[in-house]
Design a protein around this motif. Structure first.
Motif, PDB file in Angstrom:
ATOM      1  N   ILE A  27     -12.752   7.199   2.560  1.00 18.74           N
ATOM      2  CA  ILE A  27     -13.966   6.747   3.256  1.00 18.74           C
ATOM      3  C   ILE A  27     -13.701   5.481   4.061  1.00 18.74           C
ATOM      4  N   THR A  28     -12.778   4.654   3.608  1.00 19.87           N
ATOM      5  CA  THR A  28     -12.473   3.416   4.339  1.00 19.87           C
ATOM      6  C   THR A  28     -10.993   3.355   4.678  1.00 19.87           C
ATOM      7  N   ARG A  29     -10.662   2.460   5.592  1.00 25.12           N
ATOM      8  CA  ARG A  29      -9.276   2.237   6.002  1.00 25.12           C
ATOM      9  C   ARG A  29      -8.421   1.787   4.806  1.00 25.12           C
ATOM     10  N   ASP A  30      -9.000   0.945   3.957  1.00 24.51           N
ATOM     11  CA  ASP A  30      -8.245   0.445   2.803  1.00 24.51           C
ATOM     12  C   ASP A  30      -7.822   1.584   1.879  1.00 24.51           C
ATOM     13  N   LEU A  55      -2.041   7.950  13.195  1.00 26.28           N
ATOM     14  CA  LEU A  55      -3.076   8.990  13.305  1.00 26.28           C
ATOM     15  C   LEU A  55      -4.264   8.691  12.385  1.00 26.28           C
ATOM     16  N   GLY A  56      -3.982   8.322  11.157  1.00 26.14           N
ATOM     17  CA  GLY A  56      -5.064   8.090  10.199  1.00 26.14           C
ATOM     18  C   GLY A  56      -5.900   6.869  10.541  1.00 26.14           C
ATOM     19  N   ASN A  57      -5.250   5.814  10.987  1.00 28.66           N
ATOM     20  CA  ASN A  57      -6.004   4.608  11.325  1.00 28.66           C
ATOM     21  C   ASN A  57      -6.849   4.789  12.576  1.00 28.66           C
ATOM     22  N   ASN A  58      -6.465   5.736  13.446  1.00 24.60           N
ATOM     23  CA  ASN A  58      -7.292   6.026  14.621  1.00 24.60           C
ATOM     24  C   ASN A  58      -8.720   6.374  14.230  1.00 24.60           C
ATOM     25  N   VAL A  74     -11.410   9.694   6.790  1.00 23.75           N
ATOM     26  CA  VAL A  74     -10.302  10.537   7.233  1.00 23.75           C
ATOM     27  C   VAL A  74      -9.798  11.403   6.079  1.00 23.75           C
ATOM     28  N   PHE A  75      -9.526  12.661   6.398  1.00 19.73           N
ATOM     29  CA  PHE A  75      -8.932  13.586   5.442  1.00 19.73           C
ATOM     30  C   PHE A  75      -7.417  13.488   5.574  1.00 19.73           C
ATOM     31  N   PHE A  76      -6.729  13.304   4.474  1.00 23.05           N
ATOM     32  CA  PHE A  76      -5.260  13.167   4.491  1.00 23.05           C
ATOM     33  C   PHE A  76      -4.686  14.005   3.362  1.00 23.05           C
TER      34      PHE A  76
ATOM     35  N   ASP B  10       5.866  -5.321   3.384  1.00 21.37           N
ATOM     36  CA  ASP B  10       6.939  -4.429   3.838  1.00 21.37           C
ATOM     37  C   ASP B  10       6.401  -3.131   4.421  1.00 21.37           C
ATOM     38  N   ILE B  11       5.085  -2.918   4.309  1.00 17.24           N
ATOM     39  CA  ILE B  11       4.449  -1.751   4.926  1.00 17.24           C
ATOM     40  C   ILE B  11       3.349  -2.278   5.842  1.00 17.24           C
ATOM     41  N   LEU B  12       3.612  -2.265   7.135  1.00 16.44           N
ATOM     42  CA  LEU B  12       2.762  -2.933   8.119  1.00 16.44           C
ATOM     43  C   LEU B  12       2.173  -1.865   9.037  1.00 16.44           C
ATOM     44  N   ILE B  13       0.939  -1.483   8.766  1.00 15.29           N
ATOM     45  CA  ILE B  13       0.421  -0.267   9.376  1.00 15.29           C
ATOM     46  C   ILE B  13      -0.750  -0.494  10.335  1.00 15.29           C
ATOM     47  N   SER B  14      -1.776  -1.176   9.889  1.00 16.35           N
ATOM     48  CA  SER B  14      -3.019  -1.123  10.672  1.00 16.35           C
ATOM     49  C   SER B  14      -3.116  -2.246  11.698  1.00 16.35           C
ATOM     50  N   ARG B  15      -3.914  -2.014  12.709  1.00 21.67           N
ATOM     51  CA  ARG B  15      -4.161  -3.007  13.751  1.00 21.67           C
ATOM     52  C   ARG B  15      -4.877  -4.249  13.194  1.00 21.67           C
ATOM     53  N   PRO B  16      -5.924  -4.093  12.380  1.00 28.83           N
ATOM     54  CA  PRO B  16      -6.556  -5.297  11.823  1.00 28.83           C
ATOM     55  C   PRO B  16      -5.581  -6.139  11.004  1.00 28.83           C
TER      56      PRO B  16
END
Lengths: 181, 88
Positions: A27-30, A55-58, A74-76, B10-16
């Motif tokens: 449900i959330t980015r985290d 793709l997922g963060n989009n 997002v569904f993963f 060590d895992i740097l993924i999101s824009r925020p």
């Protein structure tokens, strides 16, 4: 290329809102990033994980509301049919995102083509819009297989290149299928 | 000035997360920087880097400082691919 059987199976699952795998929605980015970290720790697939992360963060970069009545976020699924990755959402889709700043875009196909080939973003004037080009370039460079659909527009990619087409079965939001070989 | 990117994870993924990393670095790491210093971004230990994270961090530096930026220990495939996307 991703086979037509796999694509149709994924579309059928999405049309049914992934009801048998509803727990795979983040449900959330985290939550999504935490699940991706589990995938990374289990597979040590660094570049593949970067592509999944883009793709997922989009979903969370471009959707602040989702279709009413449909799952949020997002569904993963990292083990669809054992060897495919599915990333999907019920958000506004590529056309919905780009039209907010490029109202002249007329179709899903035009929107998806621009999204994959130009530095363009629904969040202009923020300097964004590299993510999908990163995806498609690494699919080609690493001989992976990739399918993407938003609305009626599809993108198929593999080591030989990529091509865009229109589907007779439009999908709300987005659907991405990856196969790492 | 030598910046170990691994200090941000060590895992740097999101824009925020990339934006937050830059703002933190601006407040605490870049404060004493001189105009003549190079900024060396050291990616040793980074496992996953996305272009979104890298774009926020590197664009933040470029927009705030005119210093030369160098990139070292970029062997990881996600680091190589993301830097290629962001720097081209």
């Amino acid at each position: 290329m991703i086979s037509e059987i796999i694509i149709q199976n994924a579309i059928e699952n999405k049309t049914n809102e992934f009801k048998s795998k509803i727990d795979k929605f983040s449900i959330t980015r985290d939550v999504f990033n935490a699940r991706l970290q589990v995938y990374i720790s289990e597979t040590s697939k660094w570049l593949e994980s970067a592509v999944i992360g883009e793709l997922g963060n989009n979903t969370f970069d471009h959707n602040f509301q989702f279709l009413p009545g449909f799952p949020r976020g997002v569904f993963f699924d990292s083990s669809f049919q054992d060897e495919y990755i599915i990333i999907a959402d019920f958000g506004i889709g590529v056309l919905g995102s780009l039209r907010t700043v490029y109202p002249e875009i007329e179709s899903d196909l035009e929107a998806v083509e621009k999204a994959f080939t130009q530095r363009i973003s629904g969040r202009y004037p923020e300097q964004r819009g590299n993510g999908l080009k990163f995806v498609i370039e690494n699919v080609q460079n690493n001989s992976w297989n990739f399918f993407f659909q938003s609305g009626s527009a599809c993108c198929n990619a593999d080591e030989s290149g990529y091509k865009f087409s229109e589907s007779n079965t439009p999908l709300s939001g987005t659907l991405a299928i990856l196969q790492f070989l | 000035m030598h910046i170990k990117i691994e200090n941000f994870g060590d895992i740097l993924i999101s824009r925020p997360a990339g934006k937050e990393a830059f703002l933190g670095a601006k407040a605490y790491i870049f404060k004493p920087i001189q105009n003549t210093d190079s900024i060396v971004l050291d990616f040793e230990g980074v496992k996953v880097l996305t272009p979104s994270w890298a774009d926020e961090f590197i664009s933040g530096i470029k927009n705030s400082y005119s210093n030369k930026i160098e990139f070292i220990n970029t062997d990881n495939p996600s680091v190589q691919a993301s830097l290629k996307t962001v720097l081209n």
